[in-house]
Design a protein around this motif. Sequence first.
Motif, PDB file in Angstrom:
ATOM      1  N   THR A  52       0.865  -1.187   0.000  1.00  0.00           N
ATOM      2  CA  THR A  52       0.000   0.000   0.000  1.00  0.00           C
ATOM      3  C   THR A  52       0.892   1.224   0.000  1.00  0.00           C
ATOM      4  O   THR A  52       0.660   2.172   0.735  1.00  0.00           O
ATOM      5  CB  THR A  52      -0.931   0.026   1.231  1.00  0.00           C
ATOM      6  OG1 THR A  52      -0.126   0.176   2.411  1.00  0.00           O
ATOM      7  CG2 THR A  52      -1.732  -1.246   1.347  1.00  0.00           C
ATOM      8  N   TRP A  61       0.507  -8.756  -2.843  1.00  0.00           N
ATOM      9  CA  TRP A  61      -0.850  -8.258  -3.040  1.00  0.00           C
ATOM     10  C   TRP A  61      -0.727  -6.751  -3.218  1.00  0.00           C
ATOM     11  O   TRP A  61      -0.462  -6.040  -2.254  1.00  0.00           O
ATOM     12  CB  TRP A  61      -1.691  -8.608  -1.817  1.00  0.00           C
ATOM     13  CG  TRP A  61      -3.162  -8.583  -2.054  1.00  0.00           C
ATOM     14  CD1 TRP A  61      -3.808  -8.735  -3.232  1.00  0.00           C
ATOM     15  CD2 TRP A  61      -4.181  -8.420  -1.053  1.00  0.00           C
ATOM     16  NE1 TRP A  61      -5.166  -8.676  -3.035  1.00  0.00           N
ATOM     17  CE2 TRP A  61      -5.421  -8.489  -1.717  1.00  0.00           C
ATOM     18  CE3 TRP A  61      -4.172  -8.238   0.334  1.00  0.00           C
ATOM     19  CZ2 TRP A  61      -6.637  -8.378  -1.036  1.00  0.00           C
ATOM     20  CZ3 TRP A  61      -5.374  -8.129   1.007  1.00  0.00           C
ATOM     21  CH2 TRP A  61      -6.597  -8.196   0.329  1.00  0.00           C
ATOM     22  N   PHE A  85      -1.645  -2.961  -4.018  1.00  0.00           N
ATOM     23  CA  PHE A  85      -2.649  -1.900  -4.068  1.00  0.00           C
ATOM     24  C   PHE A  85      -2.085  -0.610  -4.650  1.00  0.00           C
ATOM     25  O   PHE A  85      -2.810   0.370  -4.778  1.00  0.00           O
ATOM     26  CB  PHE A  85      -3.194  -1.614  -2.663  1.00  0.00           C
ATOM     27  CG  PHE A  85      -4.088  -2.680  -2.138  1.00  0.00           C
ATOM     28  CD1 PHE A  85      -3.560  -3.832  -1.589  1.00  0.00           C
ATOM     29  CD2 PHE A  85      -5.469  -2.554  -2.193  1.00  0.00           C
ATOM     30  CE1 PHE A  85      -4.386  -4.835  -1.097  1.00  0.00           C
ATOM     31  CE2 PHE A  85      -6.306  -3.540  -1.712  1.00  0.00           C
ATOM     32  CZ  PHE A  85      -5.756  -4.687  -1.150  1.00  0.00           C
ATOM     33  N   GLU A 133      -0.684 -10.272  -7.346  1.00  0.00           N
ATOM     34  CA  GLU A 133      -2.120 -10.034  -7.509  1.00  0.00           C
ATOM     35  C   GLU A 133      -2.340  -8.527  -7.460  1.00  0.00           C
ATOM     36  O   GLU A 133      -2.097  -7.895  -6.435  1.00  0.00           O
ATOM     37  CB  GLU A 133      -2.809 -10.767  -6.354  1.00  0.00           C
ATOM     38  CG  GLU A 133      -4.248 -11.153  -6.490  1.00  0.00           C
ATOM     39  CD  GLU A 133      -4.635 -12.067  -7.630  1.00  0.00           C
ATOM     40  OE1 GLU A 133      -3.804 -12.855  -8.125  1.00  0.00           O
ATOM     41  OE2 GLU A 133      -5.798 -11.967  -8.052  1.00  0.00           O
ATOM     42  N   ASN A 134      -2.731  -7.945  -8.579  1.00  0.00           N
ATOM     43  CA  ASN A 134      -2.911  -6.499  -8.644  1.00  0.00           C
ATOM     44  C   ASN A 134      -4.354  -6.106  -8.356  1.00  0.00           C
ATOM     45  O   ASN A 134      -5.275  -6.705  -8.902  1.00  0.00           O
ATOM     46  CB  ASN A 134      -2.543  -5.980 -10.041  1.00  0.00           C
ATOM     47  CG  ASN A 134      -1.068  -6.046 -10.318  1.00  0.00           C
ATOM     48  OD1 ASN A 134      -0.265  -5.418  -9.638  1.00  0.00           O
ATOM     49  ND2 ASN A 134      -0.694  -6.830 -11.323  1.00  0.00           N
ATOM     50  N   ILE A 135      -4.515  -5.107  -7.503  1.00  0.00           N
ATOM     51  CA  ILE A 135      -5.853  -4.580  -7.231  1.00  0.00           C
ATOM     52  C   ILE A 135      -5.969  -3.234  -7.932  1.00  0.00           C
ATOM     53  O   ILE A 135      -5.091  -2.381  -7.793  1.00  0.00           O
ATOM     54  CB  ILE A 135      -6.072  -4.393  -5.720  1.00  0.00           C
ATOM     55  CG1 ILE A 135      -6.082  -5.739  -4.997  1.00  0.00           C
ATOM     56  CG2 ILE A 135      -7.353  -3.631  -5.443  1.00  0.00           C
ATOM     57  CD1 ILE A 135      -7.382  -6.467  -5.052  1.00  0.00           C
ATOM     58  N   HIS A 136      -7.027  -3.061  -8.684  1.00  0.00           N
ATOM     59  CA  HIS A 136      -7.262  -1.774  -9.350  1.00  0.00           C
ATOM     60  C   HIS A 136      -8.660  -1.295  -9.016  1.00  0.00           C
ATOM     61  O   HIS A 136      -9.590  -1.496  -9.806  1.00  0.00           O
ATOM     62  CB  HIS A 136      -7.099  -1.909 -10.858  1.00  0.00           C
ATOM     63  CG  HIS A 136      -5.687  -2.104 -11.285  1.00  0.00           C
ATOM     64  ND1 HIS A 136      -4.763  -1.092 -11.235  1.00  0.00           N
ATOM     65  CD2 HIS A 136      -5.031  -3.183 -11.725  1.00  0.00           C
ATOM     66  CE1 HIS A 136      -3.595  -1.537 -11.649  1.00  0.00           C
ATOM     67  NE2 HIS A 136      -3.727  -2.808 -11.945  1.00  0.00           N
ATOM     68  N   LEU A 137      -8.794  -0.691  -7.857  1.00  0.00           N
ATOM     69  CA  LEU A 137     -10.113  -0.223  -7.444  1.00  0.00           C
ATOM     70  C   LEU A 137     -10.690   0.743  -8.467  1.00  0.00           C
ATOM     71  O   LEU A 137     -11.875   0.701  -8.779  1.00  0.00           O
ATOM     72  CB  LEU A 137     -10.016   0.455  -6.077  1.00  0.00           C
ATOM     73  CG  LEU A 137      -9.718  -0.493  -4.913  1.00  0.00           C
ATOM     74  CD1 LEU A 137      -9.683   0.269  -3.607  1.00  0.00           C
ATOM     75  CD2 LEU A 137     -10.760  -1.599  -4.854  1.00  0.00           C
ATOM     76  N   SER A 142     -12.785  -0.649 -11.194  1.00  0.00           N
ATOM     77  CA  SER A 142     -14.132  -1.036 -10.808  1.00  0.00           C
ATOM     78  C   SER A 142     -15.060   0.183 -10.797  1.00  0.00           C
ATOM     79  O   SER A 142     -16.207   0.122 -11.242  1.00  0.00           O
ATOM     80  CB  SER A 142     -14.078  -1.709  -9.442  1.00  0.00           C
ATOM     81  OG  SER A 142     -15.319  -1.651  -8.801  1.00  0.00           O
ATOM     82  N   ILE A 202     -17.329  -4.966  -4.407  1.00  0.00           N
ATOM     83  CA  ILE A 202     -15.895  -5.199  -4.257  1.00  0.00           C
ATOM     84  C   ILE A 202     -15.688  -6.278  -3.192  1.00  0.00           C
ATOM     85  O   ILE A 202     -16.260  -6.206  -2.115  1.00  0.00           O
ATOM     86  CB  ILE A 202     -15.177  -3.899  -3.800  1.00  0.00           C
ATOM     87  CG1 ILE A 202     -15.271  -2.832  -4.878  1.00  0.00           C
ATOM     88  CG2 ILE A 202     -13.735  -4.178  -3.425  1.00  0.00           C
ATOM     89  CD1 ILE A 202     -14.239  -2.955  -5.958  1.00  0.00           C
ATOM     90  N   LEU A 228     -12.469  -7.614  -1.701  1.00  0.00           N
ATOM     91  CA  LEU A 228     -11.015  -7.678  -1.570  1.00  0.00           C
ATOM     92  C   LEU A 228     -10.577  -9.054  -1.088  1.00  0.00           C
ATOM     93  O   LEU A 228      -9.588  -9.604  -1.568  1.00  0.00           O
ATOM     94  CB  LEU A 228     -10.532  -6.605  -0.612  1.00  0.00           C
ATOM     95  CG  LEU A 228     -10.668  -5.175  -1.122  1.00  0.00           C
ATOM     96  CD1 LEU A 228     -10.127  -4.197  -0.105  1.00  0.00           C
ATOM     97  CD2 LEU A 228      -9.928  -5.016  -2.453  1.00  0.00           C
ATOM     98  N   SER A 259      -9.804 -11.650  -3.644  1.00  0.00           N
ATOM     99  CA  SER A 259      -8.522 -11.488  -4.321  1.00  0.00           C
ATOM    100  C   SER A 259      -7.387 -12.065  -3.473  1.00  0.00           C
ATOM    101  O   SER A 259      -6.477 -12.732  -3.977  1.00  0.00           O
ATOM    102  CB  SER A 259      -8.307 -10.010  -4.619  1.00  0.00           C
ATOM    103  OG  SER A 259      -6.962  -9.727  -4.816  1.00  0.00           O
TER     104      SER A 259
END
Lengths: 233, 233
Positions: A168, A190, A192, A207-211, A214, B209, B211, B214
């Motif tokens: 993060t 993970w 963010f 593991e990529n999070i792309h808020l 969304s 969402i 999380l 994921s």
Amino acid sequence: MESIDKLKGTFDKKYHEAKGTVSSAVIKRLPRYHRYLGDLLRDGKLRISSAELSELMEVTASQIRQDLNCFGGFGQQGYGYNIRYLYTKISELLGVSEGYNAVIIGAGNLGKALAATHMFERRGVTRLGMFDINPELVGKKIYGTPVYHIDTLPDFCKRNNVHIGVLTVPKESAANITDTLYEAGVMGVWNFANMELRSPSPDMIVENIHLGDSLMTLCYKLKSRSKEEKPRE
Amino acid sequence: MESIDKLKGTFDKKYHEAKGTVSSAVIKRLPRYHRYLGDLLRDGKLRISSAELSELMEVTASQIRQDLNCFGGFGQQGYGYNIRYLYTKISELLGVSEGYNAVIIGAGNLGKALAATHMFERRGVTRLGMFDINPELVGKKIYGTPVYHIDTLPDFCKRNNVHIGVLTVPKESAANITDTLYEAGVMGVWNFANMELRSPSPDMIVENIHLGDSLMTLCYKLKSRSKEEKPRE
DNA sequence: TAGATTGTTAATCGATTAACAATC
DNA sequence: TAGATTGTTAATCGATTAACAATC
């Protein structure tokens, strides 16, 4: 000859399963099954048929049976699925009992928010610590998780068998920290940070999070929705 | 007769496009194109071919051309795509210029984290306010966003033309608040409550969402990875 | 046993990739 | 014009659904 082919077929299939080469479409659905079964378990329900679960989850019963059978016959003809058993099996598949350890890198707003939830514990992942450059935070605890200085990250990971790094941090530092993590033996990231992080090695899982993606999808749908309603000109 | 059929075919296609009935696989990829094109634009690049973009994004050039052509011919034969033009077009598709307004409901850790980012502004969405029950927060500002009491939510939405409600509340209250939002004319919900929120009406778009899902996928992959490496017994 | 429901094969559907004619 | 690259059609691939025999 035919019987040998048959045997080979069976072998291939089992091998496949053991290797975990299950279609990624199926894998992405597993956590959802896990959630629903957990809820059912909490509600005290003992058994469920694919038809019943299908109604609950709004997918076809066929898909449920197909998906579960990628990993083995968890059900029983004429009865359905034992919820506790199925839940346990899917938990195992998802690594809940592997005892994975995680650290959060970046004790900003998002890091804090993640530290505040039970997201990790609930899935069998232990939060060992948080890391930040800010000296004011170092030494403190955030929702029970100790904050360390980022310089101590590699050492900490090596000594504590860290499996997962949760990023993060600002996107500028993400790639560097990922390399550090990899060299310290951490095999999962993970991410963010607002960017597409590429794994430095096929050994390492990212593991990529792309808020934001969304949110954009939501806006797209909102927009098409209103378009649809416009009277045909 | 044949020519009529041909015409009808063309008509159907255009109609389709206008209606926005584009496969959801394509829609989910749009934000990613948007991100990459934004980066290229920032880098001062002027044009790109599908082949070049394909290498950058690690997808096939075929898919890029196919995807973009769902919405119109944005490129030029022999030249490729003008990055600024393509970026603008995709921005429009994603509703960046629709002037959507959003409120965040729940000023806890996650709500704060979302308020701290430029996630909304950057996508053309205006954050009008945050809502919480905690009287200590009401009246304050969080990263420039004023916090109001949750009781004033319906009124606020009606008066301020709110399009999107961002839910960072405990899952127990999510469904009720969603109904409230719907009645107040809010047509989009971005749900971070840890549950599967169902839309109260086909008019309302809900984006859930998860999380945790994921994180579980990451664990699954970590687990299969180590399995693979085990020496064949 | 009869009824229910799975596991699994076959049929369908949709999405991705390849190929190439159109055209800048 | 020749070269490049799109837009688009056709071929392939994979995922979902339907159907039903196996079996509890």
